[in-house]
Design a protein around this motif. Structure first.
Motif, PDB file in Angstrom:
ATOM      1  N   GLN A 185       0.824  -1.197   0.000  1.00  0.00           N
ATOM      2  CA  GLN A 185       0.000   0.000   0.000  1.00  0.00           C
ATOM      3  C   GLN A 185       0.862   1.254   0.000  1.00  0.00           C
ATOM      4  OE1 GLN A 185      -3.399  -1.053   0.497  1.00  0.00           O
ATOM      5  NE2 GLN A 185      -3.865   0.837  -0.556  1.00  0.00           N
ATOM      6  N   PHE A 186       1.876   1.268   0.845  1.00  0.00           N
ATOM      7  CA  PHE A 186       2.769   2.422   0.947  1.00  0.00           C
ATOM      8  C   PHE A 186       4.197   1.891   0.997  1.00  0.00           C
ATOM      9  CE2 PHE A 186       5.290   5.315   3.605  1.00  0.00           C
ATOM     10  CZ  PHE A 186       5.199   6.465   2.845  1.00  0.00           C
ATOM     11  N   VAL A 187       4.967   2.129  -0.056  1.00  0.00           N
ATOM     12  CA  VAL A 187       6.345   1.650  -0.130  1.00  0.00           C
ATOM     13  C   VAL A 187       7.280   2.829   0.119  1.00  0.00           C
ATOM     14  CG1 VAL A 187       8.094   0.597  -1.613  1.00  0.00           C
ATOM     15  CG2 VAL A 187       5.726  -0.185  -1.723  1.00  0.00           C
ATOM     16  N   ILE A 188       8.219   2.625   1.034  1.00  0.00           N
ATOM     17  CA  ILE A 188       9.184   3.662   1.384  1.00  0.00           C
ATOM     18  C   ILE A 188      10.301   3.650   0.336  1.00  0.00           C
ATOM     19  CG2 ILE A 188      10.785   4.469   3.162  1.00  0.00           C
ATOM     20  CD1 ILE A 188       9.082   2.643   5.118  1.00  0.00           C
ATOM     21  N   ASP A 189      10.378   4.703  -0.474  1.00  0.00           N
ATOM     22  CA  ASP A 189      11.418   4.784  -1.514  1.00  0.00           C
ATOM     23  C   ASP A 189      12.783   5.039  -0.890  1.00  0.00           C
ATOM     24  OD1 ASP A 189       9.975   4.281  -3.778  1.00  0.00           O
ATOM     25  OD2 ASP A 189       9.532   6.378  -4.205  1.00  0.00           O
ATOM     26  N   VAL A 190      13.766   4.270  -1.314  1.00  0.00           N
ATOM     27  CA  VAL A 190      15.144   4.453  -0.857  1.00  0.00           C
ATOM     28  C   VAL A 190      16.066   4.484  -2.069  1.00  0.00           C
ATOM     29  CG1 VAL A 190      14.789   3.417   1.414  1.00  0.00           C
ATOM     30  CG2 VAL A 190      15.433   1.961  -0.484  1.00  0.00           C
ATOM     31  N   GLY A 191      17.200   5.141  -1.911  1.00  0.00           N
ATOM     32  CA  GLY A 191      18.174   5.242  -2.994  1.00  0.00           C
ATOM     33  C   GLY A 191      19.090   4.030  -3.038  1.00  0.00           C
ATOM     34  N   PRO A 192      19.775   3.806  -4.170  1.00  0.00           N
ATOM     35  CA  PRO A 192      20.646   2.647  -4.338  1.00  0.00           C
ATOM     36  C   PRO A 192      21.757   2.576  -3.295  1.00  0.00           C
ATOM     37  CG  PRO A 192      20.476   3.892  -6.400  1.00  0.00           C
ATOM     38  CD  PRO A 192      19.710   4.635  -5.366  1.00  0.00           C
ATOM     39  N   GLU A 193      22.297   3.721  -2.878  1.00  0.00           N
ATOM     40  CA  GLU A 193      23.403   3.744  -1.926  1.00  0.00           C
ATOM     41  C   GLU A 193      22.958   4.073  -0.498  1.00  0.00           C
ATOM     42  OE1 GLU A 193      26.388   2.635  -2.621  1.00  0.00           O
ATOM     43  OE2 GLU A 193      25.899   2.384  -4.738  1.00  0.00           O
ATOM     44  N   ASP A 194      21.653   4.258  -0.289  1.00  0.00           N
ATOM     45  CA  ASP A 194      21.154   4.578   1.058  1.00  0.00           C
ATOM     46  C   ASP A 194      21.416   3.423   2.016  1.00  0.00           C
ATOM     47  OD1 ASP A 194      20.207   6.913  -0.010  1.00  0.00           O
ATOM     48  OD2 ASP A 194      18.076   6.398   0.178  1.00  0.00           O
ATOM     49  N   GLU A 195      21.914   3.757   3.211  1.00  0.00           N
ATOM     50  CA  GLU A 195      22.069   2.750   4.260  1.00  0.00           C
ATOM     51  C   GLU A 195      20.735   2.615   4.961  1.00  0.00           C
ATOM     52  OE1 GLU A 195      25.199   2.548   7.043  1.00  0.00           O
ATOM     53  OE2 GLU A 195      26.745   3.018   5.564  1.00  0.00           O
ATOM     54  N   LEU A 196      20.330   1.382   5.185  1.00  0.00           N
ATOM     55  CA  LEU A 196      19.055   1.137   5.849  1.00  0.00           C
ATOM     56  C   LEU A 196      19.302   0.715   7.291  1.00  0.00           C
ATOM     57  CD1 LEU A 196      17.197  -0.823   3.023  1.00  0.00           C
ATOM     58  CD2 LEU A 196      17.197   1.621   3.471  1.00  0.00           C
ATOM     59  N   HIS A 197      18.440   1.187   8.168  1.00  0.00           N
ATOM     60  CA  HIS A 197      18.550   0.848   9.590  1.00  0.00           C
ATOM     61  C   HIS A 197      17.163   1.024  10.198  1.00  0.00           C
ATOM     62  CE1 HIS A 197      20.467   0.538  13.550  1.00  0.00           C
ATOM     63  NE2 HIS A 197      19.578   1.442  13.927  1.00  0.00           N
ATOM     64  N   TRP A 198      16.677   0.005  10.877  1.00  0.00           N
ATOM     65  CA  TRP A 198      15.367   0.083  11.533  1.00  0.00           C
ATOM     66  C   TRP A 198      15.338  -0.901  12.690  1.00  0.00           C
ATOM     67  CZ3 TRP A 198      11.531  -3.627  12.265  1.00  0.00           C
ATOM     68  CH2 TRP A 198      10.303  -3.150  12.748  1.00  0.00           C
ATOM     69  N   ALA A 199      14.704  -0.492  13.787  1.00  0.00           N
ATOM     70  CA  ALA A 199      14.546  -1.378  14.942  1.00  0.00           C
ATOM     71  C   ALA A 199      13.137  -1.224  15.494  1.00  0.00           C
ATOM     72  CB  ALA A 199      15.560  -1.051  16.022  1.00  0.00           C
ATOM     73  N   ARG A 200      12.549  -2.342  15.858  1.00  0.00           N
ATOM     74  CA  ARG A 200      11.234  -2.341  16.488  1.00  0.00           C
ATOM     75  C   ARG A 200      11.365  -1.697  17.875  1.00  0.00           C
ATOM     76  NH1 ARG A 200       7.045  -4.718  14.705  1.00  0.00           N
ATOM     77  NH2 ARG A 200       8.129  -6.180  13.363  1.00  0.00           N
ATOM     78  N   ASP A 201      10.306  -1.053  18.336  1.00  0.00           N
ATOM     79  CA  ASP A 201      10.313  -0.463  19.681  1.00  0.00           C
ATOM     80  C   ASP A 201      10.690  -1.522  20.708  1.00  0.00           C
ATOM     81  OD1 ASP A 201       9.593   2.032  18.782  1.00  0.00           O
ATOM     82  OD2 ASP A 201       7.450   1.782  19.207  1.00  0.00           O
ATOM     83  N   GLY A 202      11.585  -1.167  21.606  1.00  0.00           N
ATOM     84  CA  GLY A 202      11.982  -2.079  22.683  1.00  0.00           C
ATOM     85  C   GLY A 202      13.256  -2.854  22.404  1.00  0.00           C
ATOM     86  N   VAL A 203      13.737  -2.838  21.168  1.00  0.00           N
ATOM     87  CA  VAL A 203      14.980  -3.544  20.848  1.00  0.00           C
ATOM     88  C   VAL A 203      16.145  -2.680  21.339  1.00  0.00           C
ATOM     89  CG1 VAL A 203      16.437  -4.470  19.006  1.00  0.00           C
ATOM     90  CG2 VAL A 203      13.964  -4.708  18.867  1.00  0.00           C
TER      91      VAL A 203
END
Length: 185
Positions: A58-76
């Motif tokens: 439904q909603f895709v987060i656009d990222v660039g080819p060289e973008d570093e990705l980082h995500w953590a669930r709450d509490g991690v």
């Protein structure tokens, strides 16, 4: 004797009016068996083809080819995410999505994560590639994987890999382990 039967018959029919149309009402029309079979097969096929996996486009987060990705669930814990980013949590499985369509990648990723969780794997690597596109648009698989992993209930967090493991074209993904519930978060 025949005349008596005839007379009796006529006596019984006295007052009966003839029907004005020549077609009998046979009730509800019978179902077309071929049509029913076709509809049943179509219904079965649709159920098999539609897979409810919770990964929405439904909603895709656009990222660039060289973008570093980082995500953590709450509490991690931040310390766990730091170890993940430094490659200090060894990955026990790896998946390469290069060259797949978005739908194929989605199904493959869902099945891979389900298998990893079943085996109580702590960390996996997912290679989505960078897909630097000629039309200048953002990489599709990288953007979709970034979005899907945030939605998966067993994913605690993810971060781009070290260069030796694929860099910004791959992710370390930390998963929940059910047998050790409470220790991962």
């Amino acid at each position: 004797m025949q005349d008596d039967d005839f007379s009796l018959f006529h006596a019984e029919l006295r007052g009966v009016k003839p029907i004005k149309h020549d077609r009998a009402d046979v009730g509800k029309p019978k179902a077309d068996r071929n049509r029913i079979t076709t509809l049943r097969q179509a219904a079965t096929t649709r159920v098999d083809a539609v897979k409810v996996d919770g990964l929405s486009d439904q909603f895709v987060i656009d990222v660039g080819p060289e973008d570093e990705l980082h995500w953590a669930r709450d509490g991690v814990q931040e310390g766990q995410m730091r170890k993940l980013k430094l490659g200090q949590i060894g990955f026990e499985g790896s998946l390469d999505l290069h060259g797949m369509t978005v739908e194929k990648a989605r199904d493959t990723l869902w099945e891979f994560l389900a298998e990893a969780c079943k085996l109580e794997v702590r960390c996996v690597r997912v290679t989505h590639g960078k897909a630097v596109r000629k039309d200048g648009k953002r990489p599709m698989l990288k953007s979709h994987v970034n979005t899907w992993l945030r939605q998966h209930p067993q994913v605690l967090g993810f971060t781009s890999c070290l260069a030796k493991h694929g860099g910004t074209g791959s992710l370390y993904v930390m998963l929940k382990r059910t047998m050790l519930d409470g220790r991962d978060e």
